[in-house]
Write an enzyme that holds these catalytic residues in place. Structure first.
Site, mmCIF file in Angstrom:
data_model
loop_
_atom_site.group_PDB
_atom_site.id
_atom_site.type_symbol
_atom_site.label_atom_id
_atom_site.label_comp_id
_atom_site.label_asym_id
_atom_site.label_seq_id
_atom_site.Cartn_x
_atom_site.Cartn_y
_atom_site.Cartn_z
ATOM 1 N N PRO A 1 -5.246 -4.422 1.568
ATOM 2 C CA PRO A 1 -4.552 -5.523 2.238
ATOM 3 C C PRO A 1 -5.322 -6.122 3.405
ATOM 4 C CG PRO A 1 -3.116 -3.604 2.007
ATOM 5 C CD PRO A 1 -4.467 -3.182 1.537
ATOM 6 N N ASP B 1 -7.144 -5.178 14.801
ATOM 7 C CA ASP B 1 -6.944 -3.737 14.596
ATOM 8 C C ASP B 1 -6.646 -3.543 13.121
ATOM 9 O OD1 ASP B 1 -6.294 -1.096 14.709
ATOM 10 O OD2 ASP B 1 -4.582 -1.327 16.062
ATOM 11 N N SER B 2 -7.687 -3.673 12.305
ATOM 12 C CA SER B 2 -7.456 -3.779 10.859
ATOM 13 C C SER B 2 -7.745 -2.465 10.152
ATOM 14 C CB SER B 2 -8.385 -4.850 10.287
ATOM 15 O OG SER B 2 -9.723 -4.444 10.456
ATOM 16 N N THR B 3 -7.332 -2.414 8.887
ATOM 17 C CA THR B 3 -7.756 -1.332 7.999
ATOM 18 C C THR B 3 -9.159 -1.679 7.504
ATOM 19 O OG1 THR B 3 -6.694 -2.484 6.190
ATOM 20 C CG2 THR B 3 -5.402 -0.797 7.290
ATOM 21 N N ASP B 4 -9.551 -1.130 6.386
ATOM 22 C CA ASP B 4 -10.905 -1.335 5.892
ATOM 23 C C ASP B 4 -11.030 -2.645 5.124
ATOM 24 O OD1 ASP B 4 -12.060 1.207 6.781
ATOM 25 O OD2 ASP B 4 -10.511 2.073 5.485
ATOM 26 N N GLN C 1 0.838 -1.196 0.000
ATOM 27 C CA GLN C 1 0.000 0.000 0.000
ATOM 28 C C GLN C 1 0.879 1.255 0.000
ATOM 29 O OE1 GLN C 1 -2.112 -0.753 3.650
ATOM 30 N NE2 GLN C 1 -0.207 -1.387 4.633
ATOM 31 N N HIS D 1 -7.928 3.454 20.484
ATOM 32 C CA HIS D 1 -7.083 2.438 21.119
ATOM 33 C C HIS D 1 -7.553 2.081 22.528
ATOM 34 C CE1 HIS D 1 -4.101 3.785 17.898
ATOM 35 N NE2 HIS D 1 -4.432 2.534 17.630
#
Lengths: 284, 494
Positions: free
Chosen positions: A162, A155-158, A31, A62
């Protein structure tokens, strides 16, 4: 001269932050990674142009990801963080002396090195000997474990790019397997507000409901995420987020927080009617 | 040496666009302007080049300029004497091969696990199939290649046969001894036709099995649209130096459209250019991904993703390692059940599932993270659905008894009988377990109890049975008044 970072929250809605300067920019194997400096939000990290965190409001995300399950599960010893390459989740976890081991599985090593260089506020979470960093696909990592973890934090991205494998039924199923018989999984659960985010949210919920006996959703207010209204998933094999919530035990940890508190823990699970309806729709 | 970086059809279409030609010819959508909904859906760029043959674009039925040039370049890329651009799928390429060498009454030697298109064309041309018993792997439940000795036997028993047809490879990646079979057939004056629907990659990767053209075969049908990346329905037909280019062109023109699609032809041209220039790199990536997936799947337990260890020097002479076939039986699930679970529960579409195996098609378009999803989903299916495997049946090779030619049976007086009453009758139509579309029964074959049991079981497992006039397969068309092998036409004649 004005420099602005803009993210499209929908095709018709833009969110912009004025930039002082760009601190980092790189195309990794996975990315595009950028870190900017702004007056309003301090430093902030974007991946493929999508806001991941700002120094000003990352504490909300967090704290809510970590302290909610920590106030429910009585004995968390081993934790798995999937994603979380900025270190913010790790930072909240290392405040618990009772945790023995924290495995952080981040697909993109460059995110970690960029944050270590330019985002010390969160990357300081990696400065602890209990942290073990693995650079690989979370979906692959978790496949190999069975009955090992007390807590898994996704704790991911969208759900595109990836991180898309971390919103799949096979991933949630593999997490169930990797958890001990009283384990808890908390995941970044997208937003109920804009239709595209809401669809991803519903899809994720449906899949988690199918994989875990207890599956609840809670919310937080995160100003720099689309609509500001953000959800977390609380999936559990045994503990209920409210009936097993032990505020006294959590207070005994003596952890100072800026967002999370015991009343908020209970309130966060009280969802607006329209969100409840969306969730019920896919629970059937 | 021709210049493989050229793409004459693409270049001609680009030029046509620049010339801003006013179209007073078909197609009637006139570069998309006459059909705005379609243009919005497919895109202006696409409709702009959906044009008919014209002077500057040549004519697929009689190529003299840019199509001819593109075919010459393609022929060199594949090491063929000539390459034909095909727009009716590899089905049309396979059928043109049979029509080019067989006429009514001619015999053709072929393995039973041929594609349906081969038997269909025999209904039209009246050729008679001589089936070679393909070796079976009973653990995996898949048909392998033809043993050289079996082909030798078929040739000895049918010295008048006109051709031998070989799959290179099968859907599962199994290769026969193509060079050995080709030399043998040629020594007996027979032509060699090769179905390379699943073998495009062999032409562009030095480590993969031998190609039909290298082996000296006379014709090959190559599905460029599978591993080659061109549009669905586009394909190449290749010929060796002993075939007449003009004769094969005549044969193709009997059944091929006179309005060849320039979308399909340009996709062939562009894909050939890409593979000629970058094929090795492309397939190196595919091999890496598949090898990785195989290792990870075999680590899950119970599943068996097979590869070169199957090679036995004869019926598995070689193996195409770009194929990802996974045996699911030890998990207690039929391949088709795993196929359905992957799609319905995990949003993963695989190529097909049969009774014992599921096949995932991996190409350069796949990403490592998609492979992770497939592997993880398989692991989950095992965790959640594993059961006792003792009741599972695998595909059995049922030796067909050909009593009449497919043409005679198909055009005979027929009657539709309830399927349970069909034992010992002669089938007048196809029954195929789809996918992969290999016949269980072909017209002219005796219907036995074993075959009926197999049909019932495969239906129960969720395979779709295609071919019969009665799409629900409650009834089968059989030859009227013929009840047992005693009345056999071909067998009595033989």
């Amino acid at each position: 001269m004005e420099l602005w970072f803009t993210e499209n929250h929908t095709e018709n809605v833009k969110f912009s932050i004025q930039i002082d300067r760009q601190l980092y920019s790189s195309q990794s194997d996975f990315q595009r990674i950028d870190i900017f400096l702004s007056n309003e939000f301090g430093r902030f990290l974007t991946l493929d142009g999508y806001m991941m965190l700002t120094e000003k409001d990352e504490f909300i995300y967090h704290e809510m990801m970590v302290h909610v399950p920590m106030a429910v599960h009585p004995t968390v010893r081993r934790v798995l963080v999937i994603g979380g390459g900025d270190g913010g989740t790790a930072r909240e976890l290392i405040r618990y002396q009772t945790i023995e081991q924290i495995d952080v599985v981040e697909i993109d090593e460059e995110v970690v090195s960029a944050c270590k260089q330019h985002l010390r506020q969160t990357a300081c979470g990696f400065d602890d000997e209990r942290i073990h960093l693995y650079y690989e696909d979370g979906l692959k990592y978790v496949r190999r474990y069975e009955d090992v973890y007390d807590l898994i934090l996704v704790d991911s991205t969208d759900p595109f790019g990836p991180g898309e494998g971390l919103f799949t039924k096979e991933f949630y199923g593999n997490c169930f397997k990797a958890l001990k018989s009283d384990g808890i999984m908390v995941n970044q659960h997208e937003s109920p507000f804009y239709p595209n985010d809401a669809m991803a949210m519903q899809r994720a919920h449906k899949r988690i409901v199918n994989s875990f006996p207890i599956s609840k959703v809670y919310q937080a207010h995160i100003p720099t995420y689309p609509s500001g209204h953000w959800l977390f998933g609380f999936a559990s094999k045994q503990y209920h987020p409210l009936s097993n919530h032990d505020a006294d035990r959590w207070k005994a940890f003596g952890i100072q927080t800026r967002y999370y508190n015991e009343q908020l823990h209970r309130g966060a699970f009280a969802l607006p009617n329209y969100v409840e309806e969306m969730l019920e729709k896919v629970e059937r | 040496m021709l210049d493989q970086s050229r793409a004459p059809i693409l270049e001609a279409l680009e030029k046509m666009k620049i010339d801003r030609l006013v179209p007073f010819d078909v197609p009637g959508h006139k570069h998309g302007k006459g059909n705005p909904d379609l243009t919005r859906f497919l895109g202006e760029q696409c409709l702009m080049v959906d044009v008919n043959s014209m002077k500057m674009l040549d004519n697929l039925c009689h190529p003299v300029s840019v199509i001819k040039e593109a075919e010459d370049i393609a022929a060199e890329a594949f090491g063929a004497a000539h390459a034909y651009f095909m727009v009716g799928g590899t089905t049309s390429a396979v059928q043109s091969m049979v029509l080019s060498v067989c006429k009514r009454g001619d015999k053709i030697i072929l393995p039973r696990n041929v594609h349906r298109s081969v038997i269909n064309i025999m209904i039209l041309c009246g050729a008679i199939p001589v089936y070679v018993n393909p070796d079976m792997n009973h653990v995996l439940g898949i048909a392998l290649g033809m043993r050289l000795s079996e082909v030798e036997k078929a040739i000895a028993e049918n010295p008048d046969a006109k051709a031998v047809l070989v799959n290179n490879p099968t859907y599962y990646g199994i290769c026969s001894n193509l060079k050995g079979i080709t030399d043998l057939a040629h020594a007996h004056g027979m032509k060699v036709l090769v179905d390379e629907a699943h073998g495009t990659q062999f032409y562009f990767d030095r480590d993969l099995p031998i190609t039909a053209m290298e082996a000296g075969a006379d014709m090959a049908a190559v599905s460029m649209h599978k591993s080659g990346g061109s549009l669905t329905q586009s394909s190449f037909l290749l010929i060796g130096p002993k075939m007449s280019e003009g004769h094969v062109r005549q044969i193709i023109n009997i059944t091929q459209t006179t309005s060849g699609s320039y979308l399909l032809m340009s996709s062939l041209d562009i894909s050939r250019r890409n593979l000629a220039l970058h094929g090795q790199e492309v397939f190196d990536k595919v091999k890496d991904m598949v090898e990785y997936a195989r290792r990870e799947i075999n680590l899950i337990g119970d599943y068996y993703a097979y590869s070169k260890e199957l090679v036995n020097g004869d019926s598995v002479y070689d193996f195409d390692i770009t194929k990802l076939s996974v045996n699911t039986l030890p998990v207690g699930l039929a391949g088709i059940e795993v196929y359905d679970l992957l799609r319905d529960e995990y949003d993963i579409q695989t190529e097909f599932g049969d009774l014992g195996n599921v096949l995932a098609y991996v190409s350069v378009g796949d990403r490592p993270r998609d492979i992770e999803r497939l592997v993880s989903a398989l692991a989950e299916i095992r965790r959640l659905y594993k059961r006792d495997s003792s009741s599972l049946m695998t595909a059995e090779y049922i030796n067909p008894r050909v009593l009449y030619s497919p043409q005679d049976a198909f055009y005979s007086d027929k009657q539709a009988l309830p399927i349970e009453q069909c034992e010992n009758a002669v089938c007048a139509e196809f029954v195929m377990c789809y996918p992969p579309g290999i016949p269980i029964l072909a017209p002219g074959e005796l219907i036995t109890r074993d075959i009926l049991d197999y049909i019932v079981y495969a239906k129960e497992k969720g395979c779709s049975m295609t071919g019969p006039e009665d799409m629900m397969l409650g009834k089968l068309n059989v030859m009227k008044g013929i009840r047992s092998a005693a009345h056999s036409g071909l067998e009595n004649r033989a």
